[in-house]
Design an enzyme around this catalytic site. Structure first.
Site, PDB file in Angstrom:
ATOM      1  CE  LYS A   1      50.501 -33.369  11.769  1.00 50.10           C
ATOM      2  NZ  LYS A   1      50.664 -31.912  11.901  1.00 50.10           N
TER       3      LYS A   1
ATOM      4  CG  PHE B   1      60.313 -32.282   2.740  1.00 53.09           C
ATOM      5  CD1 PHE B   1      59.690 -33.480   3.079  1.00 53.09           C
ATOM      6  CD2 PHE B   1      60.010 -31.700   1.524  1.00 53.09           C
ATOM      7  CE1 PHE B   1      58.794 -34.097   2.204  1.00 53.09           C
ATOM      8  CE2 PHE B   1      59.122 -32.308   0.636  1.00 53.09           C
ATOM      9  CZ  PHE B   1      58.506 -33.507   0.983  1.00 53.09           C
TER      10      PHE B   1
ATOM     11  CB  CYS C   1      55.961 -34.499  11.341  1.00 49.27           C
ATOM     12  SG  CYS C   1      55.680 -32.821  10.787  1.00 49.27           S
ATOM     13  CG  PHE C   2      58.371 -39.005  12.482  1.00 51.83           C
ATOM     14  CD1 PHE C   2      58.427 -38.248  11.318  1.00 51.83           C
ATOM     15  CD2 PHE C   2      59.550 -39.500  12.995  1.00 51.83           C
ATOM     16  CE1 PHE C   2      59.632 -37.986  10.687  1.00 51.83           C
ATOM     17  CE2 PHE C   2      60.767 -39.259  12.377  1.00 51.83           C
ATOM     18  CZ  PHE C   2      60.804 -38.495  11.226  1.00 51.83           C
TER      19      PHE C   2
HETATM   20  C1  UDX Z   1      60.518 -34.631  10.767  1.00 49.20           C
HETATM   21  C2  UDX Z   1      61.128 -34.845   9.373  1.00 49.20           C
HETATM   22  O1  UDX Z   1      62.510 -35.193   9.513  1.00 49.20           O
HETATM   23  C3  UDX Z   1      60.968 -33.578   8.546  1.00 49.20           C
HETATM   24  O2  UDX Z   1      61.467 -33.800   7.231  1.00 49.20           O
HETATM   25  C4  UDX Z   1      59.501 -33.220   8.489  1.00 49.20           C
HETATM   26  O3  UDX Z   1      59.295 -32.047   7.765  1.00 49.20           O
HETATM   27  C5  UDX Z   1      58.925 -33.063   9.882  1.00 49.20           C
HETATM   28  O4  UDX Z   1      59.164 -34.247  10.624  1.00 49.20           O
HETATM   29  P1  UDX Z   1      61.265 -33.418  13.018  1.00 49.20           P
HETATM   30  O5  UDX Z   1      60.055 -34.056  13.613  1.00 49.20           O
HETATM   31  O6  UDX Z   1      61.477 -31.966  13.251  1.00 49.20           O
HETATM   32  O7  UDX Z   1      61.263 -33.624  11.430  1.00 49.20           O
HETATM   33  O8  UDX Z   1      62.570 -34.167  13.575  1.00 49.20           O
HETATM   34  P2  UDX Z   1      63.427 -35.449  13.159  1.00 49.20           P
HETATM   35  O9  UDX Z   1      64.845 -35.041  13.120  1.00 49.20           O
HETATM   36  O10 UDX Z   1      62.898 -36.133  11.963  1.00 49.20           O
HETATM   37  O11 UDX Z   1      63.256 -36.405  14.424  1.00 49.20           O
HETATM   38  C6  UDX Z   1      62.022 -36.994  14.771  1.00 49.20           C
HETATM   39  C7  UDX Z   1      62.182 -37.892  15.981  1.00 49.20           C
HETATM   40  O12 UDX Z   1      62.924 -39.063  15.650  1.00 49.20           O
HETATM   41  C8  UDX Z   1      62.930 -37.239  17.149  1.00 49.20           C
HETATM   42  O13 UDX Z   1      62.296 -37.595  18.363  1.00 49.20           O
HETATM   43  C9  UDX Z   1      64.311 -37.840  17.059  1.00 49.20           C
HETATM   44  O14 UDX Z   1      64.975 -37.837  18.280  1.00 49.20           O
HETATM   45  C10 UDX Z   1      63.984 -39.242  16.582  1.00 49.20           C
HETATM   46  N1  UDX Z   1      65.102 -39.908  15.885  1.00 49.20           N
HETATM   47  C11 UDX Z   1      65.602 -39.373  14.730  1.00 49.20           C
HETATM   48  C12 UDX Z   1      65.614 -41.104  16.389  1.00 49.20           C
HETATM   49  O15 UDX Z   1      65.164 -41.593  17.421  1.00 49.20           O
HETATM   50  N2  UDX Z   1      66.622 -41.724  15.703  1.00 49.20           N
HETATM   51  C13 UDX Z   1      67.136 -41.225  14.539  1.00 49.20           C
HETATM   52  O16 UDX Z   1      68.041 -41.864  13.970  1.00 49.20           O
HETATM   53  C14 UDX Z   1      66.612 -40.010  14.042  1.00 49.20           C
END
Ligand code: UDX
Ligand code: ADP
Length: 464
Positions: free
Chosen positions: A278, A161, A275-276
């Protein structure tokens, strides 16, 4: 109960590297060997110039490296020696054949499982660490059981996570650790063995034990819910822009409701990361596979909204610049998918740049951590135009001021802290006029910039 004293991790990437570094740091009596087929990556892990940029990681690596943390390309030796094997190989979305663009490509997982099966001479616990579709453990089990030679395998799901940019803190202080396994005596014993490792630094009540498939599905669901929050607030950002509302005010107002909460409500140019997208595509694929088209369509909409947000941002730039960016210099600040990482997978920057290049803009980029080679690789992967054209039309700078010099417009793509403290007056003075600034992250002081003369367009901010 099995006491683990040797671990192997297959895959030295964004997940495997930091996770094993922290396990080695917190469990000095356990030997941790991280292996990868990529010799260059392994070599970099042995230096102070780590292959991934992650704040605080070098200190952790230095503490354990050479003591009980090792990096190697000798995959077979590490598998043979280990009692527990983590699989942290990459699982990108399939780019070919059945399930193209949706299903996860499990070839790296399968190859690793076959290797484990072939090489193992003693019983092992195999831990799925990569993001995997539900029931992958079943496939891994099938592969492992084919080879037998009397060797027994237990397969666990232990999803990661951690978020990039805050990986070390997330690993040190996780909200929870999730361990799924078979509810058989052997499965439960394996769950306990892994629980014992995390219990070195994580309070036991934060370690959740579940059946295998619940653990696998929880990982996909957690990411789908997080991504959904971003798509939800981004959909509202579009409405804010036409009504004159301010999305940050709306997010603050709704986030104070404790049932909603304030986190993950920051409107942006679109979410990226490995991740998201995918994981949601995985959910969509699974739902379709199991004959649940309404469920598939529900989650697909989160992706559709994200694609719309990225397109809308690029379109907004083109419209504002009098409907043409042809021959105009547009500076992008940031290429990474978020701050504090050099990872660019699925970054909005790639799609925004691609759209601008298709409208014949000259795009110049500055990112504090992403090398030019990664930017060109990202663009070439889309195959919108020949690589030579990408090279010619996109210029990469190692200095923000150079990237912005003579630009008609600047677009903030990544929320790097250093962008807040740039000398914006100097940037304004060296730009073509009218000087447009598109804030895709709402990190700047718009009022102050407006007073300098910038024409500001920000995500989810209506005209005053
Ligand atoms: C995510 C999950 O948070 C993590 O728990 C999982 O294990 C892997 O996927 P990560 O992809 O590293 O982590 O980054 P995250 O901080 O979740 O951000 C994902 C994307 O969302 C980024 O592009 C970020 O800029 C964007 N984001 C995030 C927003 O646009 N708004 C927000 O409020 C939060
Ligand atoms: P993640 O973000 O999931 O950690 P990365 O791409 O950063 O993804 O890391 C995955 C790593 O797994 C890569 O360094 C890749 O070389 C490695 N890898 C893929 N397949 C194998 C394999 N069969 N054996 C060993 N390492 C592998």
């Amino acid at each position: 109960m099995t006491k683990i004293n040797t671990i192997c991790c297959i895959g030295a990437g964004y997940v495997g590297g930091p996770t094993m570094a922290v396990i080695a740091q917190k469990c000095p009596e356990i030997k941790v060997v991280v292996v990868d087929i990529n010799a260059e990556r392994i070599a970099a892990w042995q230096t102070d110039d780590l292959p991934i940029y992650e704040p605080g990681l070098l200190e952790v690596v230095k503490e354990a490296r050479g003591r009980n943390l090792f990096f190697s390309t000798d995959i077979d030796a590490a598998i043979e020696e280990a009692q527990m094997i983590f699989m942290s190989v990459n699982t990108p979305t399939k780019t070919y054949g059945l399930g193209k663009g949706r299903a996860a490509d499990l070839k790296f997982v399968e190859l690793s499982a076959r290797r484990i099966a072939e090489v193992s001479k003693t019983d092992k616990i195999v831990v799925e660490k990569s993001t995997l579709p539900v029931r992958t453990a079943e496939s891994i089990k099938t592969i492992l059981s084919e080879y037998k030679n009397g060797v027994k395998f237990q397969v666990l799901s232990n999803p990661e996570f951690l978020a990039e940019g805050t990986a070390v803190n997330d690993l040190h202080y996780p909200d929870r650790v999730l361990i799924g396994g078979d509810q058989t005596p052997g499965g439960l014993e394996a769950i306990e063995a892994l629980t014992d490792i995390y219990a070195h630094w994580v309070p036991r009540e934060k370690i959740i034990q579940t059946r295998l498939w619940s653990s696998e599905l929880s990982k996909l669901t957690a990411n789908a819910f997080l991504a959904q929050r971003i798509s939800s607030i981004n959909s509202i950002s579009a409405l804010c822009e036409v009504t004159g509302a301010d999305v940050d005010e709306v997010a603050y107002a709704i986030g104070t409701d404790s049932r909603i909460g304030p986190k993950f409500l920051k409107a942006s140019v679109g979410f990226g990361g490995s991740c998201f997208q995918k994981d949601i595509l995985n959910l969509v694929y699974l739902s379709e596979y199991f004959g649940l088209p309404e469920v598939a369509a529900y989650w697909d909409q989160v992706i559709i909204m994200n694609d719309y947000q990225k397109k809308r941002f690029a379109r907004n730039i083109i419209h504002s610049l009098f409907n043409t960016v042809s021959g105009k210099k547009i500076a992008l600040l940031g290429w990474a998918f978020k701050k504090d990482t050099n990872d660019t997978r699925e970054s909005a920057a790639i799609y925004v740049a691609d759209d601008l290049l298709s409208d014949l803009a000259e795009v110049s980029v500055y990112d504090p951590q992403v090398p030019a080679s990664a930017m060109y690789a990202d663009l070439n992967y889309l195959q919108t135009r020949p690589a030579a054209e990408n090279k010619e039309m996109l210029k990469v700078h190692s200095d923000a001021y150079e990237a912005c010099k003579d630009a008609h417009a600047i677009a903030i793509i990544t929320e790097w802290d250093e962008f807040k403290t740039l000398d914006w007056q100097k940037i304004f003075d060296n730009m073509k006029k009218p000087a447009f600034l598109f804030d895709g992250r709402n990190i700047l002081d718009h009022k102050q910039l407006k007073n300098m003369g910038f024409k500001i367009k920000a995500i989810g901010k209506g005209e005053d």
